[in-house]
Scaffold this motif. Structure first.
Motif, PDB file in Angstrom:
ATOM      1  N   UNK A  99       0.835  -1.204   0.000  1.00 22.49           N
ATOM      2  CA  UNK A  99       0.000   0.000   0.000  1.00 22.49           C
ATOM      3  C   UNK A  99       0.867   1.251   0.000  1.00 22.49           C
ATOM      4  N   UNK A 100       1.948   1.224   0.784  1.00 15.83           N
ATOM      5  CA  UNK A 100       2.850   2.380   0.837  1.00 15.83           C
ATOM      6  C   UNK A 100       3.383   2.722  -0.553  1.00 15.83           C
ATOM      7  N   UNK A 101       3.846   1.715  -1.268  1.00 13.44           N
ATOM      8  CA  UNK A 101       4.414   1.976  -2.597  1.00 13.44           C
ATOM      9  C   UNK A 101       3.339   2.352  -3.613  1.00 13.44           C
ATOM     10  N   UNK A 102       2.140   1.841  -3.445  1.00 11.92           N
ATOM     11  CA  UNK A 102       1.027   2.259  -4.305  1.00 11.92           C
ATOM     12  C   UNK A 102       0.755   3.752  -4.117  1.00 11.92           C
ATOM     13  N   UNK A 103       0.754   4.191  -2.857  1.00  9.88           N
ATOM     14  CA  UNK A 103       0.522   5.613  -2.561  1.00  9.88           C
ATOM     15  C   UNK A 103       1.631   6.478  -3.161  1.00  9.88           C
ATOM     16  N   UNK A 104       2.880   6.061  -2.942  1.00  8.69           N
ATOM     17  CA  UNK A 104       4.002   6.852  -3.446  1.00  8.69           C
ATOM     18  C   UNK A 104       4.002   6.908  -4.974  1.00  8.69           C
ATOM     19  N   UNK A 105       3.648   5.811  -5.617  1.00 12.15           N
ATOM     20  CA  UNK A 105       3.595   5.810  -7.081  1.00 12.15           C
ATOM     21  C   UNK A 105       2.427   6.660  -7.596  1.00 12.15           C
ATOM     22  N   UNK A 106       1.329   6.634  -6.872  1.00 14.89           N
ATOM     23  CA  UNK A 106       0.169   7.438  -7.297  1.00 14.89           C
ATOM     24  C   UNK A 106       0.484   8.930  -7.224  1.00 14.89           C
ATOM     25  N   UNK A 107       1.353   9.314  -6.307  1.00 18.56           N
ATOM     26  CA  UNK A 107       1.716  10.724  -6.166  1.00 18.56           C
ATOM     27  C   UNK A 107       2.529  11.241  -7.352  1.00 18.56           C
ATOM     28  N   UNK A 108       2.954  10.333  -8.215  1.00 21.12           N
ATOM     29  CA  UNK A 108       3.631  10.737  -9.447  1.00 21.12           C
ATOM     30  C   UNK A 108       2.615  11.086 -10.533  1.00 21.12           C
ATOM     31  N   UNK A 109       1.349  10.744 -10.298  1.00 21.43           N
ATOM     32  CA  UNK A 109       0.297  11.019 -11.269  1.00 21.43           C
ATOM     33  C   UNK A 109      -0.219  12.451 -11.118  1.00 21.43           C
ATOM     34  N   UNK A 110      -0.829  12.960 -12.185  1.00 18.90           N
ATOM     35  CA  UNK A 110      -1.374  14.318 -12.181  1.00 18.90           C
ATOM     36  C   UNK A 110      -2.854  14.347 -11.800  1.00 18.90           C
ATOM     37  N   UNK A 111      -3.577  13.248 -12.124  1.00 21.18           N
ATOM     38  CA  UNK A 111      -5.020  13.234 -11.922  1.00 21.18           C
ATOM     39  C   UNK A 111      -5.364  13.169 -10.438  1.00 21.18           C
ATOM     40  N   UNK A 112      -6.175  14.106  -9.992  1.00 18.42           N
ATOM     41  CA  UNK A 112      -6.486  14.209  -8.563  1.00 18.42           C
ATOM     42  C   UNK A 112      -7.263  13.007  -8.046  1.00 18.42           C
ATOM     43  N   UNK A 113      -8.151  12.428  -8.873  1.00 18.34           N
ATOM     44  CA  UNK A 113      -8.970  11.326  -8.375  1.00 18.34           C
ATOM     45  C   UNK A 113      -8.133  10.090  -8.075  1.00 18.34           C
ATOM     46  N   UNK A 114      -7.043   9.889  -8.827  1.00 15.80           N
ATOM     47  CA  UNK A 114      -6.154   8.747  -8.583  1.00 15.80           C
ATOM     48  C   UNK A 114      -5.388   8.953  -7.287  1.00 15.80           C
ATOM     49  N   UNK A 115      -4.803  10.136  -7.135  1.00 17.75           N
ATOM     50  CA  UNK A 115      -3.994  10.424  -5.947  1.00 17.75           C
ATOM     51  C   UNK A 115      -4.864  10.489  -4.697  1.00 17.75           C
ATOM     52  N   UNK A 116      -6.016  11.117  -4.815  1.00 24.21           N
ATOM     53  CA  UNK A 116      -6.915  11.260  -3.668  1.00 24.21           C
ATOM     54  C   UNK A 116      -7.350   9.903  -3.131  1.00 24.21           C
ATOM     55  N   UNK A 117      -7.678   8.988  -4.041  1.00 25.32           N
ATOM     56  CA  UNK A 117      -8.082   7.641  -3.621  1.00 25.32           C
ATOM     57  C   UNK A 117      -6.944   6.926  -2.906  1.00 25.32           C
ATOM     58  N   UNK A 118      -5.713   7.146  -3.381  1.00 28.53           N
ATOM     59  CA  UNK A 118      -4.551   6.521  -2.749  1.00 28.53           C
ATOM     60  C   UNK A 118      -4.292   7.110  -1.366  1.00 28.53           C
ATOM     61  N   UNK A 119      -4.448   8.420  -1.226  1.00 28.05           N
ATOM     62  CA  UNK A 119      -4.224   9.069   0.072  1.00 28.05           C
ATOM     63  C   UNK A 119      -5.215   8.588   1.128  1.00 28.05           C
ATOM     64  N   UNK A 120      -6.377   8.141   0.683  1.00 26.41           N
ATOM     65  CA  UNK A 120      -7.367   7.603   1.622  1.00 26.41           C
ATOM     66  C   UNK A 120      -6.884   6.314   2.289  1.00 26.41           C
ATOM     67  N   UNK A 149      -2.685  19.118  -2.917  1.00 26.31           N
ATOM     68  CA  UNK A 149      -2.000  19.885  -1.868  1.00 26.31           C
ATOM     69  C   UNK A 149      -2.973  20.178  -0.732  1.00 26.31           C
ATOM     70  N   UNK A 150      -4.187  20.587  -1.093  1.00 26.88           N
ATOM     71  CA  UNK A 150      -5.201  20.903  -0.086  1.00 26.88           C
ATOM     72  C   UNK A 150      -5.558  19.660   0.748  1.00 26.88           C
TER      73      UNK A 150
END
Length: 199
Positions: A99-120, A149-150
């Motif tokens: 899960x940690x690496x999934x989150x870190x890899x998602x943070x390389x993406x630009x789309x907010x819905x992908x990153x936001x779901x990972x941050x959850x 960022x928010x």
């Protein structure tokens, strides 16, 4: 780091390799300096260094999983494991690191819905040393997408701080005007930032 990537098959030999020269134990897997390098690199501002360190970190964890290696590495003067993979809780640690690496890899993406779901998924990292959570927060606070960022700010102001917390990134993010656009939604968090405890 690039040299270690090139030699990754030597440092983390595949169990299925038919070549006997690769059937050796990894001496780097239990080296705390290796994991400190990964920790530093995955949150760095250099995207190439992040890519290298994410790759090596995943290879290291996969190697520990495949070879059932029990790892407990501590920083000096600390009781918590800086890097840990415990065989007695194998499935828990395996899932947590993935899960940690999934989150870190998602943070390389630009789309907010992908990153936001990972941050959850951040609450699922509770068994890791808190400095690994700081890597996630540091990357989120400097993300190219304003909404990320928010969201990272909202998370940051609610969590327990650790000694290596990226305070400078927090201050920089709080100085960005756009985070106050939806002020009433954000007001409750900003009014009581001290709800987070500092170690």
């Amino acid at each position: 780091v690039s040299i270690v990537c090139v030699l990754s098959n030597y440092y983390f030999p595949f169990q299925s390799s038919v070549d006997n020269m690769y059937n050796v134990k990894s001496f780097i897997i239990k080296n705390i300096d290796f994991w400190k390098l990964i920790h530093f690199g995955i949150a760095d501002s250099d995207p190439l260094l992040r890519k290298y360190c994410l790759y090596l970190g995943k290879r290291g964890v996969d190697f520990a999983i495949e070879n059932n290696i029990d790892i407990h590495l501590k920083l000096e003067n600390e009781d918590l494991d800086f890097f840990s993979y415990q065989l007695e809780k194998k499935s828990v640690f395996e899932n947590c690191w993935k899960i940690f690496f999934v989150i870190m890899e998602s943070l390389e993406e630009k789309q907010s819905h992908i990153v936001s779901a990972a941050l959850d998924l951040l609450p699922k990292l509770d068994i890791l040393h808190p400095s690994w959570l700081n890597c996630v927060l540091k990357r989120g606070l400097v993300h190219d997408n304003d909404s990320i960022i928010r969201k990272t700010l909202e998370i940051t102001l609610k969590v327990t701080y650790y000694a290596s917390f990226p305070y400078e990134k927090l201050i920089e993010a709080l100085n960005k005007i756009f985070i106050y656009e939806d002020f009433f939604c954000f007001e409750k968090i900003l009014i009581n930032p001290c709800s987070a405890r500092q170690l």
